[in-house]
Design a protein around this motif. Sequence first.
Motif, PDB file in Angstrom:
ATOM      1  N   ALA A  32      23.047  -8.746   5.262  1.00 43.86           N
ATOM      2  CA  ALA A  32      22.175  -9.918   5.363  1.00 43.86           C
ATOM      3  C   ALA A  32      22.576 -10.986   4.346  1.00 43.86           C
ATOM      4  N   VAL A  35      25.804 -12.663   5.520  1.00 44.30           N
ATOM      5  CA  VAL A  35      25.561 -13.529   6.677  1.00 44.30           C
ATOM      6  C   VAL A  35      24.901 -14.823   6.216  1.00 44.30           C
ATOM      7  N   LEU A  36      23.901 -14.722   5.356  1.00 46.77           N
ATOM      8  CA  LEU A  36      23.201 -15.909   4.877  1.00 46.77           C
ATOM      9  C   LEU A  36      24.084 -16.796   3.997  1.00 46.77           C
ATOM     10  N   LEU A  44      18.228 -15.850   9.404  1.00 50.99           N
ATOM     11  CA  LEU A  44      18.292 -14.676  10.269  1.00 50.99           C
ATOM     12  C   LEU A  44      17.111 -14.716  11.236  1.00 50.99           C
ATOM     13  N   GLY A  63      16.748  -9.356  11.180  1.00 47.42           N
ATOM     14  CA  GLY A  63      17.946  -9.974  11.725  1.00 47.42           C
ATOM     15  C   GLY A  63      19.196  -9.125  11.667  1.00 47.42           C
ATOM     16  N   VAL A  64      19.110  -7.959  11.042  1.00 47.16           N
ATOM     17  CA  VAL A  64      20.257  -7.056  10.938  1.00 47.16           C
ATOM     18  C   VAL A  64      19.810  -5.662  11.371  1.00 47.16           C
ATOM     19  N   VAL A  73      23.550  -8.482  14.616  1.00 49.02           N
ATOM     20  CA  VAL A  73      23.110  -9.557  13.735  1.00 49.02           C
ATOM     21  C   VAL A  73      22.601 -10.708  14.603  1.00 49.02           C
ATOM     22  N   VAL A  75      21.124 -14.606  14.344  1.00 50.33           N
ATOM     23  CA  VAL A  75      21.051 -15.714  13.386  1.00 50.33           C
ATOM     24  C   VAL A  75      20.530 -16.997  14.027  1.00 50.33           C
TER      25      VAL A  75
END
Length: 118
Positions: A32, A35-36, A44, A63-64, A73, A75
């Motif tokens: 996470a 990704v962010l 997310l 979100g994961v 994932v 987003v």
Amino acid sequence: MNAGPGDAVASRESGDRDAAAVPQPPAARRIAERVLSCPDVAGLSRGPFGAVATYLPGDLVPGVAVRDDVIEVHVVARYGRPLPEVAELIRDAIGDLAAGRRTDVAIADVVTTDGRKE
């Protein structure tokens, strides 16, 4: 009935396999965070019905979803870059954390730099 040497090995191997199948909570959090950190990701998303998350004791990573064979994932992307490129950048960012699992990226929404939906 006494267990023989073969039984002890089989038991130990089975335990190793079970431990490997359980998602490691820190991995979900690290995924996470990575990704962010992607500049084209605004946030997310828990996906349809709020089902995309990794559940932890007393917490969750929205979100994961870390599964045995796939990392999912979801987003919210920032407007601008083509969405397939955003998905590929996300896959690249978490590739070493995927541990050989397929990574599915879903773009749940797109927002502009001021937060408006497109």
